[in-house]
Design a protein around this motif. Structure first.
Motif, mmCIF file in Angstrom:
data_model
loop_
_atom_site.group_PDB
_atom_site.id
_atom_site.type_symbol
_atom_site.label_atom_id
_atom_site.label_comp_id
_atom_site.label_asym_id
_atom_site.label_seq_id
_atom_site.Cartn_x
_atom_site.Cartn_y
_atom_site.Cartn_z
ATOM 1 N N MET A 214 39.690 31.711 44.622
ATOM 2 C CA MET A 214 38.803 31.182 43.587
ATOM 3 C C MET A 214 39.622 30.653 42.417
ATOM 4 O O MET A 214 40.467 31.352 41.861
ATOM 5 N N ASP A 215 39.359 29.410 42.058
ATOM 6 C CA ASP A 215 39.992 28.776 40.897
ATOM 7 C C ASP A 215 38.960 27.819 40.317
ATOM 8 O O ASP A 215 38.961 26.625 40.613
ATOM 9 N N ILE A 216 38.038 28.331 39.496
ATOM 10 C CA ILE A 216 36.885 27.551 39.045
ATOM 11 C C ILE A 216 36.793 27.491 37.523
ATOM 12 O O ILE A 216 35.708 27.415 36.944
ATOM 13 N N GLU A 217 37.942 27.535 36.858
ATOM 14 C CA GLU A 217 38.071 27.193 35.435
ATOM 15 C C GLU A 217 37.118 27.957 34.516
ATOM 16 O O GLU A 217 36.469 27.379 33.656
ATOM 17 N N GLY A 218 37.019 29.265 34.698
ATOM 18 C CA GLY A 218 36.178 30.080 33.821
ATOM 19 C C GLY A 218 34.847 30.457 34.421
ATOM 20 O O GLY A 218 34.198 31.398 33.942
ATOM 21 N N GLY A 219 34.405 29.747 35.470
ATOM 22 C CA GLY A 219 33.141 30.094 36.115
ATOM 23 C C GLY A 219 33.182 31.435 36.805
ATOM 24 O O GLY A 219 32.135 32.002 37.148
ATOM 25 N N GLU A 220 34.401 31.991 36.980
ATOM 26 C CA GLU A 220 34.518 33.274 37.684
ATOM 27 C C GLU A 220 33.870 34.425 36.920
ATOM 28 O O GLU A 220 33.471 35.420 37.523
ATOM 29 N N VAL A 239 42.612 35.069 42.928
ATOM 30 C CA VAL A 239 41.771 34.483 41.883
ATOM 31 C C VAL A 239 42.633 34.092 40.699
ATOM 32 O O VAL A 239 43.501 34.857 40.264
ATOM 33 N N GLU A 240 42.402 32.888 40.177
ATOM 34 C CA GLU A 240 43.041 32.481 38.933
ATOM 35 C C GLU A 240 42.099 32.807 37.783
ATOM 36 O O GLU A 240 40.952 32.354 37.759
ATOM 37 N N ILE A 241 42.592 33.603 36.846
ATOM 38 C CA ILE A 241 41.783 34.093 35.733
ATOM 39 C C ILE A 241 41.898 33.122 34.558
ATOM 40 O O ILE A 241 42.991 32.712 34.187
ATOM 41 N N HIS A 242 40.749 32.768 33.939
ATOM 42 C CA HIS A 242 40.738 31.750 32.878
ATOM 43 C C HIS A 242 40.133 32.306 31.589
ATOM 44 O O HIS A 242 39.214 31.729 31.023
ATOM 45 N N ASP A 243 40.676 33.410 31.107
ATOM 46 C CA ASP A 243 40.216 33.931 29.814
ATOM 47 C C ASP A 243 40.443 32.932 28.699
ATOM 48 O O ASP A 243 39.755 32.962 27.683
ATOM 49 N N ARG A 244 41.422 32.032 28.870
ATOM 50 C CA ARG A 244 41.708 31.058 27.818
ATOM 51 C C ARG A 244 40.590 30.024 27.715
ATOM 52 O O ARG A 244 40.474 29.344 26.704
ATOM 53 N N PHE A 245 39.762 29.875 28.755
ATOM 54 C CA PHE A 245 38.619 28.974 28.712
ATOM 55 C C PHE A 245 37.334 29.746 28.401
ATOM 56 O O PHE A 245 36.542 29.315 27.570
ATOM 57 N N VAL A 246 37.137 30.865 29.105
ATOM 58 C CA VAL A 246 35.916 31.668 28.958
ATOM 59 C C VAL A 246 36.328 33.124 28.776
ATOM 60 O O VAL A 246 36.635 33.817 29.751
ATOM 61 N N PRO A 247 36.367 33.620 27.545
ATOM 62 C CA PRO A 247 36.757 35.015 27.324
ATOM 63 C C PRO A 247 35.872 35.967 28.116
ATOM 64 O O PRO A 247 34.664 35.789 28.201
ATOM 65 N N SER A 270 50.911 32.008 35.458
ATOM 66 C CA SER A 270 49.921 31.381 36.330
ATOM 67 C C SER A 270 48.556 32.045 36.234
ATOM 68 O O SER A 270 47.569 31.476 36.684
ATOM 69 N N TYR A 271 48.480 33.267 35.714
ATOM 70 C CA TYR A 271 47.217 33.993 35.559
ATOM 71 C C TYR A 271 46.544 34.225 36.915
ATOM 72 O O TYR A 271 45.334 34.378 36.998
ATOM 73 N N ARG A 272 47.318 34.229 37.999
ATOM 74 C CA ARG A 272 46.757 34.387 39.336
ATOM 75 C C ARG A 272 46.936 35.826 39.783
ATOM 76 O O ARG A 272 48.009 36.395 39.657
ATOM 77 N N VAL A 273 45.870 36.414 40.325
ATOM 78 C CA VAL A 273 45.888 37.814 40.736
ATOM 79 C C VAL A 273 45.402 37.915 42.179
ATOM 80 O O VAL A 273 44.425 37.256 42.554
ATOM 81 N N TYR A 274 46.101 38.736 42.985
ATOM 82 C CA TYR A 274 45.711 38.959 44.377
ATOM 83 C C TYR A 274 45.290 40.411 44.535
ATOM 84 O O TYR A 274 46.024 41.327 44.149
ATOM 85 N N VAL A 275 44.109 40.638 45.064
ATOM 86 C CA VAL A 275 43.621 41.995 45.322
ATOM 87 C C VAL A 275 43.146 42.055 46.762
ATOM 88 O O VAL A 275 42.733 41.047 47.346
ATOM 89 N N ARG A 276 43.208 43.251 47.338
ATOM 90 C CA ARG A 276 42.729 43.436 48.707
ATOM 91 C C ARG A 276 42.299 44.874 48.922
ATOM 92 O O ARG A 276 42.607 45.772 48.144
ATOM 93 N N ARG A 277 41.584 45.072 49.994
ATOM 94 C CA ARG A 277 41.232 46.412 50.444
ATOM 95 C C ARG A 277 42.224 46.839 51.521
ATOM 96 O O ARG A 277 42.965 46.023 52.073
ATOM 97 N N GLU A 278 42.199 48.141 51.866
ATOM 98 C CA GLU A 278 42.935 48.605 53.038
ATOM 99 C C GLU A 278 42.078 48.276 54.244
ATOM 100 O O GLU A 278 40.997 48.828 54.429
ATOM 101 N N SER A 279 42.537 47.328 55.061
ATOM 102 C CA SER A 279 41.722 46.811 56.150
ATOM 103 C C SER A 279 42.604 46.500 57.340
ATOM 104 O O SER A 279 43.780 46.192 57.191
ATOM 105 N N PRO A 280 42.085 46.593 58.582
ATOM 106 C CA PRO A 280 42.907 46.277 59.754
ATOM 107 C C PRO A 280 43.509 44.883 59.727
ATOM 108 O O PRO A 280 44.512 44.633 60.367
ATOM 109 N N SER A 281 42.898 43.943 58.984
ATOM 110 C CA SER A 281 43.431 42.581 58.964
ATOM 111 C C SER A 281 44.555 42.404 57.957
ATOM 112 O O SER A 281 45.058 41.308 57.777
ATOM 113 N N LEU A 282 44.953 43.518 57.300
ATOM 114 C CA LEU A 282 45.970 43.417 56.263
ATOM 115 C C LEU A 282 47.252 44.105 56.694
ATOM 116 O O LEU A 282 47.237 45.092 57.427
ATOM 117 N N VAL A 283 48.356 43.600 56.210
ATOM 118 C CA VAL A 283 49.644 44.209 56.502
ATOM 119 C C VAL A 283 49.729 45.534 55.776
ATOM 120 O O VAL A 283 49.445 45.635 54.583
#
Length: 600
Positions: A214-220, A239-247, A270-283
């Motif tokens: 997701m990279d939607i310029e504050g719509g997140e 997800v790219e976080i855009h607090d600088r556009f939408v606090p 870059s303000y980009r964050v990666y999150v995941r769950r513990e899931s069989p599809s993940l390393v």
């Protein structure tokens, strides 16, 4: 002589910084283009970026992709981020069946996912018409990528108008606004359907989503505030976080992903964050091996410190320090320029010694001093990030409101009164007028009260002006390029009462214009002055109950903070006679009706 010597020194520093900035800009533009192309090709790309806008074909793994070059075109920057710097390498999925790319731009990220997860299907969602056209052309050879032209929103949102972001933000920053909040004529070519993540998953029969990018310029912020019906069916998100556009984007994201494990962040800045769950599809790897910061609050049991053993190897990461230096020099240059302007303006009202004192006070720690000029004596705060003296010169030296051509007005409403200079100016110019001065910030309001003690015709009110029925407002300080801060207000959302951080300035009651007029028994308002840092979009967007009672309006429009301000103002004042558009970029508008209180 000391003042002249100081001015010469400052001008010399400005000239040197200008030359350095031009050289640095040229070098950075060459460096940031694809390093695999070689120096000659990189210089060619740099030349294209300075020429009129054009579409060029660039090669990627034997495939020709469209890339736009020219002033304010960012495609090549996105290209470098995705293909050369590999900003998405933090994604550690072993396999993926379904990926949603929200904010797909021209398709580079979707193509990267298609290359790395050949068994996946990627839904690429993009609202902008031109971006979507190029996206479709770029992914035509990839049947796994399914382009969708829509705006990602919360459930039940109306159709969206795509608007360009404000000056000073990246040129690729396109935001969307619900059309039901807009009146008047709308360019239908810029209107797109809205769709939420749950509906998108249902439409494609997706029970479980492997990755959401997701990279939607504050719509997140709005999307993650309303994610309960789909968040449990998502394994991982980048997800790219855009607090600088939408606090508030980072707060919403952190709440929504509290049961995810934070794995990694993008390159610094870059303000980009990666999150995941513990899931069989993940390393499989320990949840605290990686971390992140960039304004995203820590989860209760997750460390946010970056792993020093895993430095970024991307080229963009290596040049961030240089880009940061360029930014600091640009800010310093603007700061020096503002100081030169301050001295030049001061010499029109004060002696050399007094003008020099103002300059020294501005460069030192914050302090409060009195300005005596124009037959008035008012308080002003001096120091770093203090704008009072600049506002004083805008009003009293530059004559910001001289354009107002009223004759003996009775009532003036000053929205965004700051520390009272505009109210004092109106009181001096119009000795029969009563001025209602409305200011939300506590510190500004305290100075305002001190500045109007000898003027009983100014009626101070501490409140934030908003649309009718709006909740209490949260005040935040948004730093601007010249070193000051613009105070903005927004509705209080859940959790903001206890918000902390440098931005947070307090909570204040809201009031609408119609209520203010009724409170003072005003049938006709001679002048509405408004400078509310972007809140004018909502105020003029719901102005039907009171705009017919107003004879003239002078407004500073802030589309750079809240896109759509000018459009809302033009619709609300359609039956006024436009007199002037002035200020930097024509951001100040004065309109009036034909009325007995106005000159012929």
């Amino acid at each position: 002589m000391r003042v002249k010597k100081l001015l010469r020194t400052i001008r010399a520093q400005l000239a040197l910084r200008t030359r350095l900035r031009r050289v640095r800009k040229a070098l950075l533009l060459i460096v940031k283009y694809p390093h695999s192309s070689g120096l000659r090709e990189s210089i060619t790309y740099w030349r294209w970026s300075r020429a009129p806008v054009s579409r060029r074909m660039l090669d990627h793994n034997g495939k020709k992709l469209i890339c736009r070059f020219g002033p304010d075109q960012s495609d090549v920057v996105v290209w470098v981020e995705v293909f050369d710097n590999r900003d998405n390498d933090c994604v550690d999925l072993e396999t993926a069946s379904w990926i949603i790319d929200a904010g797909a731009n021209v398709g580079y990220t979707a193509l990267w996912f298609a290359e790395h997860y050949p068994s996946s299907r990627i839904i690429a969602v993009e609202p902008d018409a031109e971006n979507f056209e190029i996206l479709c052309l770029n992914v035509a050879h990839e049947p796994k990528i399914l382009p969708v032209r829509a705006a990602i929103t919360p459930r039940g949102a109306p159709r969206q108008l795509v608007v360009g972001e404000a000056e000073g933000t990246p040129p690729c920053a396109l935001q969307t606004v619900g059309v039901d909040s807009l009146d008047g004529d709308i360019n239908e070519s810029n209107v797109v359907d809205a769709i939420d993540i749950a509906s998108l998953m249902t439409q494609y029969g997706i029970d479980h989503l492997d990755l959401l990018k997701m990279d939607i310029e504050g719509g997140e912020r709005a999307v993650f505030d309303d994610c309960a019906d789909w968040i449990d069916n998502v394994d991982a998100m980048i997800v790219e976080i855009h607090d600088r556009f939408v606090p508030g984007c980072s707060d919403s994201f952190a709440r929504a992903t509290s049961d995810f494990a934070i794995r990694d962040i993008g390159p610094e800045g870059s303000y980009r964050v990666y999150v995941r769950r513990e899931s069989p599809s993940l390393v499989g790897c320990a949840a605290d091996d990686h971390a992140g910061q960039h304004g995203v609050p820590e989860h209760p049991s997750v460390s946010m410190s970056r792993n020093p053993a895993e430095p970024s190897s991307s080229m963009l990461g290596r040049v961030h320090a240089a880009i940061g230096l360029r930014t600091r020099i640009r800010r310093a240059r603007r700061r020096y320029r503002s100081l030169v302007d301050l001295v030049a303006s001061g010499r029109r009202h004060f002696s050399r010694i007094t003008a020099l004192k103002h300059l020294v006070w501005t460069l030192r720690r914050p302090s409060v001093h009195r300005i005596d000029a124009e037959g008035l004596s008012v308080l002003a705060r001096f120091g770093t990030n203090r704008s009072d003296v600049y506002v004083w010169h805008e009003i009293f030296t530059d004559g910001e409101y001289e354009v107002v051509d009223l004759v003996d007005p009775q009532w003036i409403l000053d929205l965004g009164a700051n520390v009272g200079y505009s109210a004092v100016w109106f009181a001096k110019r119009y000795p029969k007028a009563h001025i209602i001065a409305v200011e939300p910030d506590a510190a500004n309001y305290e100075i305002l009260l001190a500045n109007i003690t000898e003027e009983p015709r100014i009626h101070p009110i501490r409140a934030a002006v908003a649309s009718a029925g709006a909740p209490r407002q949260r005040i935040s300080a948004e730093h601007v390029a010249w070193g000051g801060a613009a105070l903005r207000t927004m509705p209080v959302d859940e959790g903001y009462e206890d918000a902390e951080g440098a931005d947070f300035m307090g909570i204040v009651d809201s009031i609408d214009v119609a209520t203010l007029l009724d409170q003072f028994g005003i049938e006709r308002l001679d002048l509405l002055k408004i400078d509310v840092e972007g809140a004018e979009r909502d105020i003029f967007g719901s102005s039907e109950p009171w705009i017919g009672r107003v004879d003239a309006v002078v407004a500073e429009l802030h589309d750079r903070f809240a896109p759509g301000c000018e459009e809302a103002f033009v619709r609300a004042t359609a039956d006024f006679e436009i007199q002037h558009a002035y200020g930097k970029g024509g951001t100040i508008r004065y309109v009036r009706r034909e009325s007995p209180s106005l000159t012929a």
